[in-house]
Design an enzyme around this catalytic site. Structure first.
Site, PDB file in Angstrom:
ATOM      1  N   HIS B 128       0.844  -1.200   0.000  1.00  0.00           N
ATOM      2  CA  HIS B 128       0.000   0.000   0.000  1.00  0.00           C
ATOM      3  C   HIS B 128       0.875   1.245   0.000  1.00  0.00           C
ATOM      4  O   HIS B 128       1.055   1.881  -1.024  1.00  0.00           O
ATOM      5  CB  HIS B 128      -0.940  -0.039   1.220  1.00  0.00           C
ATOM      6  CG  HIS B 128      -1.834   1.158   1.323  1.00  0.00           C
ATOM      7  ND1 HIS B 128      -2.106   1.780   2.513  1.00  0.00           N
ATOM      8  CD2 HIS B 128      -2.511   1.836   0.372  1.00  0.00           C
ATOM      9  CE1 HIS B 128      -2.913   2.807   2.290  1.00  0.00           C
ATOM     10  NE2 HIS B 128      -3.172   2.857   1.005  1.00  0.00           N
ATOM     11  N   CYS B 152      -0.548   0.229   9.581  1.00  0.00           N
ATOM     12  CA  CYS B 152      -0.719   1.615   9.130  1.00  0.00           C
ATOM     13  C   CYS B 152      -2.140   1.850   8.644  1.00  0.00           C
ATOM     14  O   CYS B 152      -2.807   2.791   9.068  1.00  0.00           O
ATOM     15  CB  CYS B 152       0.271   1.945   8.015  1.00  0.00           C
ATOM     16  SG  CYS B 152       1.966   2.060   8.591  1.00  0.00           S
ATOM     17  N   HIS B 153      -2.575   1.027   7.703  1.00  0.00           N
ATOM     18  CA  HIS B 153      -3.908   1.232   7.151  1.00  0.00           C
ATOM     19  C   HIS B 153      -4.730  -0.046   7.120  1.00  0.00           C
ATOM     20  O   HIS B 153      -5.689  -0.154   6.380  1.00  0.00           O
ATOM     21  CB  HIS B 153      -3.813   1.836   5.743  1.00  0.00           C
ATOM     22  CG  HIS B 153      -3.043   3.112   5.711  1.00  0.00           C
ATOM     23  ND1 HIS B 153      -1.685   3.137   5.471  1.00  0.00           N
ATOM     24  CD2 HIS B 153      -3.407   4.393   5.964  1.00  0.00           C
ATOM     25  CE1 HIS B 153      -1.253   4.381   5.553  1.00  0.00           C
ATOM     26  NE2 HIS B 153      -2.266   5.169   5.851  1.00  0.00           N
ATOM     27  N   GLY B 154      -4.302  -1.058   7.897  1.00  0.00           N
ATOM     28  CA  GLY B 154      -5.117  -2.249   8.076  1.00  0.00           C
ATOM     29  C   GLY B 154      -5.183  -3.179   6.886  1.00  0.00           C
ATOM     30  O   GLY B 154      -6.257  -3.621   6.501  1.00  0.00           O
ATOM     31  N   PRO B 167      -6.439  -1.890   2.160  1.00  0.00           N
ATOM     32  CA  PRO B 167      -6.208  -1.057   0.969  1.00  0.00           C
ATOM     33  C   PRO B 167      -5.082  -1.522   0.042  1.00  0.00           C
ATOM     34  O   PRO B 167      -5.014  -1.052  -1.086  1.00  0.00           O
ATOM     35  CB  PRO B 167      -5.859   0.303   1.563  1.00  0.00           C
ATOM     36  CG  PRO B 167      -5.281  -0.004   2.899  1.00  0.00           C
ATOM     37  CD  PRO B 167      -5.958  -1.251   3.384  1.00  0.00           C
TER      38      PRO B 167
END
Lengths: 279, 188, 446
Positions: B128, B152-154, B167
């Site tokens: 990502h 960080c963003h799953g 993501p």
């Protein structure tokens, strides 16, 4: 006003200089400078006639390899080559396997992955040649207070470096009787060695190349005389100091040819533009 | 040379002379342009990785200490590299998924070396935005699919380090590597 | 800007028109170095060096910015980082050699530019401000070059930093605290290296700024010319572009050929071998010498060997060391006063027979000073540099005003155009020094 001040300042500086000159002249006549042994007996390097001289000169790969052999067998015991990475030996014509073997034959500093303690491991091509002594104090202690310099840049760190190294290595001799007669104080001291190519004539390094055949060269190579070995190792040290020399010269030839054409064109263009203008 | 040029110009008619003059000026300016472009080359390439950086571009990893179910985090080209020995169960979980249903369709076979299916070697860089996913260390969050989890963003990666949720657009990158012996690999 | 007949900027391209109406930058460039700047038609090749100095600065900026991407300003690794540039960075050797030799070439063209100005009286009214700003640029260049030479952290870097900051220690009472303050320590070290790097990166941009002022000031009266006669009308001038851009293009080609020959075939010829030895605070090189472009000033510094004492008392008023430092700074600062020291109304040395002889003597003097500055500090070099330094000060401060008052200049041409036309008729009648006259142009082009 400016001119009056300028005149006074000029008179002051010029006057002081002329006084200094007269003073110096009197001293020069009454106490002429004493000749020194260095002045009279120091020699400039002899020309070894290297293949890499001149704008088209190239390194002789076989000679560099021989020089590397001399370095490894004779110099490496005291002198490091700390700016040079094993991988760059590819320039000398060694293949990957040979470079790996050369690197692996030397121990480089490392950290033990289990204990974290300082240790050593076999060298890898990406490593640089390791230092011979951990620091200058150790180097001085092991060598009678004379620190053996790193040789990576020695050929650029002396005037006429490659010829200097060659002359120094092949230039050891007995101190001339004339020198001792004229300058009794300049007698080569204990632990020093007379060499007219060294700046102050006496250096701590004992003659490293002492006899022909000290290093065994491979099949088809010249006879390893002292002169030949000195020349080869000097060429090698020129390479360590200036590894990009061949790229530099070949780029330079292309650049200069291009610039010559461009400049001729620029001149013609200049003449054209001014053709109707008297100046 | 200049006098010669002018000499020939004198006998030419006016139009010829003008054209020839223009040509020389254009040629001179073009040469300057070519020279300027040539200068750009070293100015641009100097920013590429230098020789010492490229020389460090391979990493050897010793596998002998990695037990099934364990992973180590090491460094390849200054980036984290995950080396994991999969358990039978993890391999079965990875194989059970229909690869074509995935966001970045790849089977475990395609992501490992033939006959060494239990050794999963991936970059530890989330596809990502480049964070380091969790899951290589003992007791770290392995995410919903038992592989890696990027905090960080799953992004959730499965046991074959394929992106399953979150993501990230791609699976964790498998670098080029080869086995130098049964217990050692050379990455790069 | 300067003359009523200067061409006006009329953008052909609608985009340029659009830009020009909102920010008249195209107009500014056009008027500064384009067709909008009328220039005397009789400039000789010695008028190329201003543009070449600008090119040299550009080369230094571009290569310098690149080198700063790879250089590490830390006393522990600075030397190795330079070797890293030389060995491992792509084209790094080219960048470094171009930067090192580029500095020398910058000084070469600036020295030629300065001596051009001295010969043709370019410092005289109404161009005093151009000259003053030029001296400021020269001072900034010297500071920048000195600090740049420290950065490789070789032996000459270290000892150069030691010796040059030591000059300030000659100042009575506050001198030594000043040296310690400059170095951020008691000897050159990491603190000094870092601040020199910071300033070495900053000053070139300051130089670029002062160059803009220099050119601005030049455009008020317009360029001088080899006759020294002011422009009288449109027939005396040509537009800068394309006439002088073409001529500067040719000059640039010659300059780049010479620079390339040095960079590619003798890159270390102008450097000192000792700077390939890492800095060693425990051992001083046998002969500490600065870079060649400082040699004349270094010779002046070392020429003072005698304290100024009150006779028969032994009381030292000014020690020799301080005298040397004062003289060295004075040798450059006196240039600031030159426009008011040389009062001759005639600008060009071509029409000043006596001045011309002394100008050549000054050239010789500075060359001798340069040689002495690079030689070891022993006889006969010290004595020669004493005579040469004495002449240097006498030339500017004593001889120039005297010449101005006793000299009978040759008759000046009525105008630039008259001089140009007369030259065709009476080939070689003007007694310009070889290579200095405006007749170095191939006459076939006229």
């Amino acid at each position: 006003m400016v001119r009056v001040l300028a005149f006074l300042v000029g008179l002051f500086f010029s006057g002081m200089l002329l006084l200094s000159f007269i003073w110096g002249g009197v001293a020069f006549v009454s106490e002429p400078p004493v000749p020194t042994a260095e002045k009279e007996f120091h020699k400039h390097p002899e020309k070894a006639g290297f293949s890499f001289e001149g704008p088209f000169g190239k390194y002789d790969r076989a000679q560099l390899q021989r020089g590397f052999q001399v370095y490894s067998e004779v110099c490496a015991a005291c002198h490091s080559l700390h700016q040079v990475a094993f991988r760059s030996l590819a320039d000398l014509g060694y293949n990957e396997a040979e470079i790996k073997a050369i690197a692996a034959a030397r121990q480089v500093p490392a950290v033990d992955p289990n204990t974290g303690e300082a240790t050593t491991r076999e060298g890898a091509p990406a490593d640089k040649f390791p230092l011979v002594y951990p620091n200058n104090v150790a180097a001085a202690a092991a060598n009678n207070n004379a620190i053996p310099p790193d040789l990576s840049l020695i050929a650029k760190a002396r005037h006429d470096g490659a010829n200097y190294v060659y002359s120094l290595l092949s230039g050891y001799q007995d101190q001339p009787a004339e020198l001792v007669r004229k300058f009794p104080d300049a007698k080569t001291g204990e632990g020093l060695h007379y060499n007219p190519y060294f700046a102050n004539l006496n250096l701590a390094m004992a003659p490293p190349l002492v006899m022909d055949g000290q290093v065994t060269y491979g099949e088809g190579q010249p006879k390893p005389t002292i002169d030949q070995m000195a020349k080869d190792v000097s060429a090698f040290l020129m390479w360590t100091a200036e590894p990009k020399m061949e790229a530099r010269k070949s780029t330079g030839i292309a650049v200069v040819i291009f610039l010559l054409f461009a400049t001729v064109l620029a001149y013609m263009s200049y003449q054209n533009i001014w053709a109707n203008k008297k100046h | 040379m200049a006098t010669e040029v002018q000499g020939t110009e004198a006998v030419m008619d006016e139009g010829e002379g003008v054209r020839r003059r223009d040509f020389i000026n254009i040629a001179a300016v073009s040469f300057a342009g070519v020279g300027g472009l040539a200068v750009l080359y070293p100015l641009v390439t100097q920013m590429s990785p230098s020789a010492d950086v490229l020389a460090q571009a391979t990493t050897e990893v010793d596998l002998s200490a990695i037990q099934p179910g364990q992973a180590i985090k090491t460094v390849f080209r200054s980036q984290p590299l995950f080396v994991r020995q999969l358990t039978e169960k993890e391999i079965a979980e990875a194989d059970a998924v229909d690869a074509s249903s995935l966001r970045d369709p790849q089977t475990l076979e395609e992501r490992t070396i033939e006959g060494k299916k239990q050794w999963l070697v991936t970059m530890g860089v989330c596809t990502h935005l480049g964070c380091v996913p969790l899951g290589a260390g003992e007791g770290e969050n392995k995410g919903e699919y038992g592989g890696y989890f990027c905090p960080c963003h799953g992004s959730h990666y499965d046991t074959a380090a394929r992106i399953r949720k979150g993501p990230a657009p791609k699976n964790l990158v498998v670098p080029e590597y080869q086995f130098t012996s049964d217990t050692a690999i050379l990455v790069g | 800007m300067s003359f009523p007949w200067a061409e006006h900027y009329t953008p052909k391209n609608p985009v340029m028109k659009w830009v020009d109406e909102r920010l008249p930058l195209p107009r500014l460039v056009y008027n500064a170095v384009g067709a909008g700047y009328p220039v005397p038609r009789n400039l000789n090749y010695f008028w190329n060096f201003g543009v070449l100095a600008g090119v040299a600065l550009t080369i230094q900026l571009v290569t310098g910015i690149v080198l700063a991407m790879h250089y590490a300003a830390n006393a522990g690794v600075a030397f190795d980082s330079v070797e890293h540039i030389m060995r491992d960075v792509n084209s790094g050797w080219l960048m470094r050699y171009a930067h090192a030799n580029g500095a020398s070439f910058f000084f070469i063209v600036v020295y030629l530019h300065i001596f051009r100005g001295l010969y043709y009286g370019s410092y005289k009214a109404p161009r005093e401000m151009v000259w003053l700003l030029g001296v400021v640029i020269f001072l900034l260049m010297m500071a920048t070059a000195f600090m740049g030479y420290v950065l490789p952290w070789g032996q000459m870097s270290f000892w150069g930093a030691q010796v040059i900051t030591g000059l300030f220690a000659a100042i009575p009472v506050v001198g030594e605290p000043i040296q310690v303050w400059l170095l951020g320590g008691f000897a050159p070290g990491n603190a000094a290296l870092n601040r020199f790097f910071s300033l070495h990166y900053l000053l070139p941009f300051v130089i670029a700024g002062v160059i803009i002022l220099h050119i601005w000031a030049l455009h008020i009266p317009g360029s001088s010319n080899p006759t020294g006669v002011e422009v009288k009308g449109p027939q005396d001038t040509v537009p800068f572009h394309p006439y002088y851009t073409a001529k500067d293009g040719f000059g640039l080609g010659v300059f780049l050929i010479l620079l390339a020959l040095m960079v590619f075939f003798a890159p270390n010829a102008l450097g000192h071998p000792d700077n390939y030895i890492p800095a060693n605070p425990l051992s001083t090189p046998a002969h500490i010498v600065p870079e060649w472009y400082f040699w004349p000033f270094y010779a002046i510094l070392r020429a003072f060997t005698m304290d100024l004492v009150i006779p028969f008392t032994g009381i030292v008023l000014i020690p020799a060391k301080l005298l040397g430092v004062m003289a060295m700074f004075a040798s450059i600062l006196l240039l600031f006063f030159l426009p008011w020291i040389d009062t001759s109304p005639v600008r060009s040395g071509n029409y000043r027979p006596l001045f011309k002889k002394f100008w050549w003597l000054l050239i010789l003097d500075v060359l001798v000073l340069g040689y002495c500055g690079g030689a070891p500090a022993e006889e006969p070099w010290v004595m020669i540099s004493q005579i040469a330094s004495a002449y240097y000060f006498a030339h500017f401060l004593i001889i120039l005003p005297i010449i101005a008052s006793i000299e009978r200049p040759l008759p000046l041409p009525g105008s630039i155009t008259e001089a140009v036309l007369a030259k065709g008729k009476f080939e070689g009648e003007q007694s310009a020094p070889p290579g200095m006259g405006s007749d170095t142009q191939p006459t076939g082009a006229a």
